[in-house]
Scaffold this motif. Sequence first.
Motif, PDB file in Angstrom:
ATOM      1  N   GLU A 150       0.827  -1.203   0.000  1.00  0.00           N
ATOM      2  CA  GLU A 150       0.000   0.000   0.000  1.00  0.00           C
ATOM      3  C   GLU A 150       0.865   1.259   0.000  1.00  0.00           C
ATOM      4  O   GLU A 150       1.758   1.409   0.837  1.00  0.00           O
ATOM      5  CB  GLU A 150      -0.915  -0.008   1.224  1.00  0.00           C
ATOM      6  N   GLN A 151       0.606   2.168  -0.932  1.00  0.00           N
ATOM      7  CA  GLN A 151       1.371   3.407  -1.065  1.00  0.00           C
ATOM      8  C   GLN A 151       0.598   4.629  -0.583  1.00  0.00           C
ATOM      9  O   GLN A 151       1.197   5.597  -0.117  1.00  0.00           O
ATOM     10  CB  GLN A 151       1.782   3.613  -2.521  1.00  0.00           C
ATOM     11  N   THR A 152      -0.705   4.611  -0.701  1.00  0.00           N
ATOM     12  CA  THR A 152      -1.544   5.732  -0.276  1.00  0.00           C
ATOM     13  C   THR A 152      -2.765   5.181   0.452  1.00  0.00           C
ATOM     14  O   THR A 152      -3.195   4.044   0.218  1.00  0.00           O
ATOM     15  CB  THR A 152      -2.011   6.580  -1.469  1.00  0.00           C
ATOM     16  N   ARG A 153      -3.312   6.016   1.301  1.00  0.00           N
ATOM     17  CA  ARG A 153      -4.525   5.634   2.030  1.00  0.00           C
ATOM     18  C   ARG A 153      -5.282   6.893   2.435  1.00  0.00           C
ATOM     19  O   ARG A 153      -4.688   7.834   2.972  1.00  0.00           O
ATOM     20  CB  ARG A 153      -4.195   4.817   3.283  1.00  0.00           C
ATOM     21  N   VAL A 154      -6.563   6.916   2.186  1.00  0.00           N
ATOM     22  CA  VAL A 154      -7.418   8.009   2.643  1.00  0.00           C
ATOM     23  C   VAL A 154      -8.002   7.609   4.002  1.00  0.00           C
ATOM     24  O   VAL A 154      -8.730   6.626   4.109  1.00  0.00           O
ATOM     25  CB  VAL A 154      -8.550   8.297   1.636  1.00  0.00           C
ATOM     26  N   VAL A 155      -7.658   8.362   5.018  1.00  0.00           N
ATOM     27  CA  VAL A 155      -8.111   8.050   6.378  1.00  0.00           C
ATOM     28  C   VAL A 155      -9.440   8.730   6.677  1.00  0.00           C
ATOM     29  O   VAL A 155     -10.347   8.124   7.233  1.00  0.00           O
ATOM     30  CB  VAL A 155      -7.054   8.480   7.412  1.00  0.00           C
ATOM     31  N   TRP A 156      -9.548   9.998   6.318  1.00  0.00           N
ATOM     32  CA  TRP A 156     -10.786  10.746   6.545  1.00  0.00           C
ATOM     33  C   TRP A 156     -11.186  11.464   5.259  1.00  0.00           C
ATOM     34  O   TRP A 156     -10.366  12.113   4.618  1.00  0.00           O
ATOM     35  CB  TRP A 156     -10.620  11.783   7.651  1.00  0.00           C
ATOM     36  N   GLU A 157     -12.422  11.340   4.882  1.00  0.00           N
ATOM     37  CA  GLU A 157     -13.020  12.147   3.834  1.00  0.00           C
ATOM     38  C   GLU A 157     -14.390  12.604   4.314  1.00  0.00           C
ATOM     39  O   GLU A 157     -14.958  12.027   5.248  1.00  0.00           O
ATOM     40  CB  GLU A 157     -13.106  11.379   2.517  1.00  0.00           C
ATOM     41  N   PHE A 158     -14.919  13.614   3.671  1.00  0.00           N
ATOM     42  CA  PHE A 158     -16.131  14.260   4.172  1.00  0.00           C
ATOM     43  C   PHE A 158     -17.183  14.267   3.068  1.00  0.00           C
ATOM     44  O   PHE A 158     -17.196  15.149   2.209  1.00  0.00           O
ATOM     45  CB  PHE A 158     -15.800  15.676   4.643  1.00  0.00           C
ATOM     46  N   ARG A 159     -18.047  13.259   3.122  1.00  0.00           N
ATOM     47  CA  ARG A 159     -19.079  13.104   2.107  1.00  0.00           C
ATOM     48  C   ARG A 159     -20.477  13.037   2.700  1.00  0.00           C
ATOM     49  O   ARG A 159     -21.441  12.781   1.996  1.00  0.00           O
ATOM     50  CB  ARG A 159     -18.815  11.839   1.283  1.00  0.00           C
ATOM     51  N   GLY A 160     -20.586  13.252   4.000  1.00  0.00           N
ATOM     52  CA  GLY A 160     -21.893  13.214   4.642  1.00  0.00           C
ATOM     53  C   GLY A 160     -21.775  13.566   6.108  1.00  0.00           C
ATOM     54  O   GLY A 160     -20.681  13.747   6.663  1.00  0.00           O
ATOM     55  N   GLN A 161     -22.931  13.657   6.766  1.00  0.00           N
ATOM     56  CA  GLN A 161     -22.954  14.048   8.168  1.00  0.00           C
ATOM     57  C   GLN A 161     -22.275  13.014   9.047  1.00  0.00           C
ATOM     58  O   GLN A 161     -21.678  13.362  10.078  1.00  0.00           O
ATOM     59  CB  GLN A 161     -24.413  14.231   8.617  1.00  0.00           C
ATOM     60  N   GLU A 162     -22.338  11.728   8.658  1.00  0.00           N
ATOM     61  CA  GLU A 162     -21.676  10.707   9.470  1.00  0.00           C
ATOM     62  C   GLU A 162     -20.166  10.892   9.491  1.00  0.00           C
ATOM     63  O   GLU A 162     -19.500  10.520  10.467  1.00  0.00           O
ATOM     64  CB  GLU A 162     -22.028   9.305   8.956  1.00  0.00           C
ATOM     65  N   ASP A 163     -19.593  11.490   8.428  1.00  0.00           N
ATOM     66  CA  ASP A 163     -18.159  11.780   8.421  1.00  0.00           C
ATOM     67  C   ASP A 163     -17.830  12.942   9.347  1.00  0.00           C
ATOM     68  O   ASP A 163     -16.785  12.940  10.012  1.00  0.00           O
ATOM     69  CB  ASP A 163     -17.694  12.097   7.003  1.00  0.00           C
ATOM     70  N   LEU A 164     -18.708  13.932   9.411  1.00  0.00           N
ATOM     71  CA  LEU A 164     -18.490  15.053  10.331  1.00  0.00           C
ATOM     72  C   LEU A 164     -18.614  14.615  11.779  1.00  0.00           C
ATOM     73  O   LEU A 164     -17.965  15.188  12.674  1.00  0.00           O
ATOM     74  CB  LEU A 164     -19.493  16.178  10.053  1.00  0.00           C
TER      75      LEU A 164
END
Length: 303
Positions: free
Chosen positions: A98-112
Motif C-alpha cells: 500500500e502506497q496511499t490511504r485516505v483516512v478521513w473524507e467528508f461526504r456526509g454528516q456521518e463523516d463530520l
Amino acid sequence: MALSATLLYNAYFCGRCCRHKALQPLLGPLLSDSLSKSYSSYRRPGSQPEKKATWQNVNLSFKKSIEVLKTQLSLLKKETEDHLVGPGGQSLTHYMLEQTRVVWEFRGQEDLNKWVISSDVEIGGKSEVYLKLGRNNQTALLYGILNTEVPRDGETKYSGYCSMRSKPLVGSFARKKYYDWSNFNSLYLRVRGDGRPWMVNIYTDPYFSHQKDDLYNYFMFTRGGPYWEEIKIPFSKFFISSRGRVQDEQHPIWLDKISTLGFTIGDKVNGPFQLEIDFIGLLNDRAHTEEFAYELYDRNPPL
C-alpha cells in the motif's frame, strides 16, 4: 512559538478533560450520557463546584444494557473476522504494498460526526467555531471568528484559539484502538484555506504515564484564494510539545499508536477564518529518506 504551543495545548486539554479513565472501559457502553458528564475534571476559574453527588448522576437502564451488549458482541465478531483476514481487515500483500490511504473524507454528516470542535469559550473566551459540510456535501468547512480577548477571571493569561480534532478509535466494549501508520512516512491533505497558518496536532497514546501530555505538532500554511492546494507533511518534521512547551529532547513520532489528529488556529489575529478540507490521507513517499529533522541527544554518552 511558545504562545502557539500553549494555545494548542489548551485546545487539546479541553478536548480531553471529559474523558474519565477508570469506568469507561467497563461501564461506558452500559451507562447513559450522564455518567460521562459527572466525570468532567475541568471547571472554569471562579465557578462553584457541583453540589450534586456523583452517584446521583448515574442512570443504569437494563433494557439499554441488553441492546448495547448485542451491539458490542457484533462489533467483537467483526473485529475478529478482520483480524483473521490481515492487518486492518486487509490481506497481507495489500498491506505491504500500500502506497496511499485516505483516512478521513467528508461526504456526509456521518463523516463530520467523527470530529469534535472546541474553542477558548471553554476557558471563558469569546472565539466562535463551526463545522459543516461544504458545497455539494463533498467537503468539510471549518469556519468561525477568532477573538484574543482574555477572560477577566484573574488567572487566564492567553486566549484566542479554535480547533478541530478527530474522535479516538473505540473498539468493542469501549476498548482503545489506534491507527497504525507505520507503513507511511507523510501526511497528505487537500485543503483550501484563507491564507492563515494552522497547527497540525497528532496525539499518540503514550507508553508511560509521564508522557500523557505529549503532543506532536507541525505548521500548515495555507495560501488563500479560490484554488485547492495539496499539502504533504513528512512525519519526520513533527516536533514534541508538552503542556504548551516545545521540548528540548525530541524523538520521532510513534506511528503505530496514533490516537487523534487535529487542527488548531491561534495566530493572534482577530477576525474570521475558514478552512475547507477535501480529504486527509497518508502517503509513502519513496523519495523522502529523512528519518528525523531535529537534533537528537545521547543520554550518558561514553567517555
